[in-house]
Design a protein around this motif. Sequence first.
Motif, mmCIF file in Angstrom:
data_model
loop_
_atom_site.group_PDB
_atom_site.id
_atom_site.type_symbol
_atom_site.label_atom_id
_atom_site.label_comp_id
_atom_site.label_asym_id
_atom_site.label_seq_id
_atom_site.Cartn_x
_atom_site.Cartn_y
_atom_site.Cartn_z
ATOM 1 N N LEU A 274 -59.434 -2.831 -47.409
ATOM 2 C CA LEU A 274 -58.418 -2.875 -48.458
ATOM 3 C C LEU A 274 -58.979 -2.441 -49.810
ATOM 4 C CD1 LEU A 274 -55.486 -3.584 -49.059
ATOM 5 C CD2 LEU A 274 -56.223 -5.905 -49.554
ATOM 6 N N TRP A 275 -60.124 -2.957 -50.199
ATOM 7 C CA TRP A 275 -60.709 -2.579 -51.493
ATOM 8 C C TRP A 275 -61.101 -1.106 -51.500
ATOM 9 C CZ3 TRP A 275 -65.514 -0.495 -51.347
ATOM 10 C CH2 TRP A 275 -66.286 -0.762 -50.216
ATOM 11 N N ARG B 165 -58.064 1.094 -52.101
ATOM 12 C CA ARG B 165 -57.689 1.142 -53.522
ATOM 13 C C ARG B 165 -58.584 2.105 -54.299
ATOM 14 N NH1 ARG B 165 -56.700 -5.257 -54.408
ATOM 15 N NH2 ARG B 165 -54.658 -5.297 -53.447
ATOM 16 N N TRP C 78 -46.558 3.509 -49.914
ATOM 17 C CA TRP C 78 -46.618 2.737 -48.677
ATOM 18 C C TRP C 78 -47.746 1.706 -48.718
ATOM 19 C CZ3 TRP C 78 -42.982 1.817 -45.518
ATOM 20 C CH2 TRP C 78 -41.976 2.751 -45.312
ATOM 21 N N PHE C 79 -48.839 2.063 -49.374
ATOM 22 C CA PHE C 79 -49.951 1.115 -49.508
ATOM 23 C C PHE C 79 -49.475 -0.155 -50.215
ATOM 24 C CE2 PHE C 79 -53.321 -0.633 -52.179
ATOM 25 C CZ PHE C 79 -54.270 -0.944 -51.224
ATOM 26 N N TYR C 80 -48.770 0.005 -51.323
ATOM 27 C CA TYR C 80 -48.309 -1.170 -52.069
ATOM 28 C C TYR C 80 -47.117 -1.848 -51.408
ATOM 29 C CZ TYR C 80 -51.662 -0.315 -55.670
ATOM 30 O OH TYR C 80 -52.836 -0.174 -56.336
ATOM 31 N N ARG C 81 -46.288 -1.096 -50.734
ATOM 32 C CA ARG C 81 -45.142 -1.692 -50.032
ATOM 33 C C ARG C 81 -45.606 -2.557 -48.873
ATOM 34 N NH1 ARG C 81 -40.671 -3.472 -48.375
ATOM 35 N NH2 ARG C 81 -38.954 -2.199 -47.684
ATOM 36 N N LEU C 82 -46.645 -2.080 -48.153
ATOM 37 C CA LEU C 82 -47.155 -2.813 -46.992
ATOM 38 C C LEU C 82 -48.316 -3.743 -47.332
ATOM 39 C CD1 LEU C 82 -47.174 0.111 -44.399
ATOM 40 C CD2 LEU C 82 -45.468 -1.700 -44.637
ATOM 41 N N ARG C 83 -48.745 -3.726 -48.590
ATOM 42 C CA ARG C 83 -49.906 -4.495 -49.042
ATOM 43 C C ARG C 83 -51.176 -4.073 -48.298
ATOM 44 N NH1 ARG C 83 -46.042 -7.273 -51.076
ATOM 45 N NH2 ARG C 83 -45.752 -9.305 -51.778
ATOM 46 N N GLY C 84 -51.355 -2.779 -48.196
ATOM 47 C CA GLY C 84 -52.515 -2.197 -47.511
ATOM 48 C C GLY C 84 -52.058 -1.431 -46.287
ATOM 49 N N TRP D 177 -37.202 3.351 -50.347
ATOM 50 C CA TRP D 177 -37.668 2.497 -51.435
ATOM 51 C C TRP D 177 -36.576 2.286 -52.468
ATOM 52 C CZ3 TRP D 177 -42.518 5.960 -51.878
ATOM 53 C CH2 TRP D 177 -43.410 5.640 -50.857
#
Length: 179
Positions: A66-67, A70, A120-126, A171
């Motif tokens: 995850l990090w 980002r 999609w990264f922020y929508r799915l939280r990773g 979205w």
Amino acid sequence: MIEILATLSASAAAGMRIGIPLLIIGLLHGSNLWSEVPILSHISSPVLLGCLTSWSLVELLASKKLWGQRLVQLVQLLLSPLVGAIMGLAVAEATAAPDWLIALIGGLLALVLQLVQIGWFYRLRGLPLWAVFLQDTLCIALVLFAFGAPRQGGLIALILLWFAVRSAKQWYDWYWKKS
């Protein structure tokens, strides 16, 4: 028309990863490496090879956490339009269209795909691990298609663009349902 499809394919690859497509382009040119690639031809080949190899490893390894996703996305967001333009110009050498138009289309496609990826990264939280592996595979395939099968690569790039438009609509609808 084939050159435009090849440009879309290469630029779509730059919208997913930035180091891997440039590294593959250099290796596909054989002993000349990046001598025919705009902007990169002015940089020493050993230095460029080292930098692109290092960044490609960072993209491949860090994007699994995850990090790392980002960190990689921040760099990719800043550099994907430039790399998309470079990739488009590197592939479309014999096009009748002006270079600035090819660079603009390539850069914008790469930026749009990168923005969708971040969304999609922020929508799915990773991003899930299977999606990251799919990105890596698709990125490599799109670069290879840009040279070997530009029609298929361009079609995949257009499907990815359609997916980006559908994602934006989804979205938008999701945002208004929450409000």
